[in-house]
Motif scaffolding. Structure first.
Motif, PDB file in Angstrom:
ATOM      1  N   THR A  39       0.838  -1.189   0.097  1.00  0.00           N
ATOM      2  CA  THR A  39       0.049  -0.001  -0.081  1.00  0.00           C
ATOM      3  C   THR A  39       1.031   1.113  -0.130  1.00  0.00           C
ATOM      4  OG1 THR A  39      -0.012  -0.040   2.454  1.00  0.00           O
ATOM      5  CG2 THR A  39      -1.639  -1.269   1.294  1.00  0.00           C
ATOM      6  N   TYR A  40       0.234   2.409  -0.101  1.00  0.00           N
ATOM      7  CA  TYR A  40       0.985   3.719  -0.389  1.00  0.00           C
ATOM      8  C   TYR A  40       1.681   4.056   1.031  1.00  0.00           C
ATOM      9  CZ  TYR A  40       2.031   8.563  -0.807  1.00  0.00           C
ATOM     10  OH  TYR A  40       2.979   9.791  -0.822  1.00  0.00           O
ATOM     11  N   TYR A  43       4.894   1.786   1.600  1.00  0.00           N
ATOM     12  CA  TYR A  43       5.717   2.464   0.888  1.00  0.00           C
ATOM     13  C   TYR A  43       6.413   3.690   1.148  1.00  0.00           C
ATOM     14  CZ  TYR A  43       7.298   5.127  -3.230  1.00  0.00           C
ATOM     15  OH  TYR A  43       7.853   5.972  -3.873  1.00  0.00           O
ATOM     16  N   LYS A  44       5.331   4.540   1.600  1.00  0.00           N
ATOM     17  CA  LYS A  44       5.909   6.020   2.152  1.00  0.00           C
ATOM     18  C   LYS A  44       6.687   5.736   3.293  1.00  0.00           C
ATOM     19  CE  LYS A  44       4.023  10.391   3.698  1.00  0.00           C
ATOM     20  NZ  LYS A  44       2.951  11.136   4.047  1.00  0.00           N
ATOM     21  N   THR A  81       6.464  11.126  -5.424  1.00  0.00           N
ATOM     22  CA  THR A  81       5.432  10.408  -4.731  1.00  0.00           C
ATOM     23  C   THR A  81       5.496  10.678  -3.134  1.00  0.00           C
ATOM     24  OG1 THR A  81       7.167   8.711  -4.303  1.00  0.00           O
ATOM     25  CG2 THR A  81       5.742   8.494  -6.336  1.00  0.00           C
ATOM     26  N   GLU A  85       2.660  14.468  -2.279  1.00  0.00           N
ATOM     27  CA  GLU A  85       1.894  12.905  -1.964  1.00  0.00           C
ATOM     28  C   GLU A  85       0.860  12.531  -2.942  1.00  0.00           C
ATOM     29  OE1 GLU A  85       0.289  12.149   1.851  1.00  0.00           O
ATOM     30  OE2 GLU A  85       1.719  13.232   3.092  1.00  0.00           O
ATOM     31  N   GLU A  88      -3.718   6.349  -3.004  1.00  0.00           N
ATOM     32  CA  GLU A  88      -3.533   4.842  -3.126  1.00  0.00           C
ATOM     33  C   GLU A  88      -3.955   4.267  -4.660  1.00  0.00           C
ATOM     34  OE1 GLU A  88      -2.330   1.152  -1.926  1.00  0.00           O
ATOM     35  OE2 GLU A  88      -2.511   2.992  -0.731  1.00  0.00           O
ATOM     36  N   PHE A  91      -0.984   5.431  -6.728  1.00  0.00           N
ATOM     37  CA  PHE A  91       0.265   4.536  -6.416  1.00  0.00           C
ATOM     38  C   PHE A  91       0.148   3.249  -6.886  1.00  0.00           C
ATOM     39  CE2 PHE A  91       1.997   1.246  -3.468  1.00  0.00           C
ATOM     40  CZ  PHE A  91       3.169   1.520  -3.320  1.00  0.00           C
ATOM     41  N   LYS A  95       3.022   1.489  -9.691  1.00  0.00           N
ATOM     42  CA  LYS A  95       4.034   0.473  -9.158  1.00  0.00           C
ATOM     43  C   LYS A  95       4.616  -0.453 -10.440  1.00  0.00           C
ATOM     44  CE  LYS A  95       1.769  -2.543  -6.271  1.00  0.00           C
ATOM     45  NZ  LYS A  95       1.344  -2.910  -5.185  1.00  0.00           N
TER      46      LYS A  95
END
Length: 126
Positions: A39-40, A43-44, A81, A85, A88, A91, A95
């Protein structure tokens, strides 16, 4: 008595640490991009952690073209990214493309490491 290191030794150590941090970042990002369940938010969180590790060594001189390209890619991806921001859905859409970009960078590194010409004249004796 503690050993004293020369500035050249310290610089080499820091360069090795930077290369390790950059390679660790690319490998982790590739795993995240390839994982269907990522998920974002995960990842973040992971990307910020990895980027902070790289930032510790931002004063190190980079001479390798490959490392320069990867470092520029990481900076660009971070700005696109994390600084700006994304949601989702975006993102999930980027991917696969970003995994492909990372794979291309890795292939360019491997192309520098392995040269077929090196092995052409060798008699294997089989």
């Amino acid at each position: 008595m503690p050993r004293e290191f020369t500035p050249k030794q310290i610089e080499r150590y820091r360069r090795q640490k930077l290369f390790g941090a950059i390679n660790k970042c690319t490998k982790n990002l590739y795993k995240i991009f390839r994982d269907r369940n990522s998920t974002y938010s995960t990842y973040k969180e992971k990307f910020i952690q990895l980027k902070n590790e790289i930032e510790k060594y931002k004063d190190v001189l980079i001479t390798s073209d490959y490392i320069k390209r990867v470092n520029n890619y990481i900076d660009k991806l971070y700005k696109e990214t994390i600084v700006n921001e994304i949601d989702e859905e975006i993102f999930q859409n980027i991917k696969e493309g970003e995994a492909t970009n990372l794979n291309r960078l890795q292939k360019s590194r491997n192309a520098l490491k392995y040269k077929k010409e090196k092995y052409k004249g060798i008699d294997k004796g089989w």
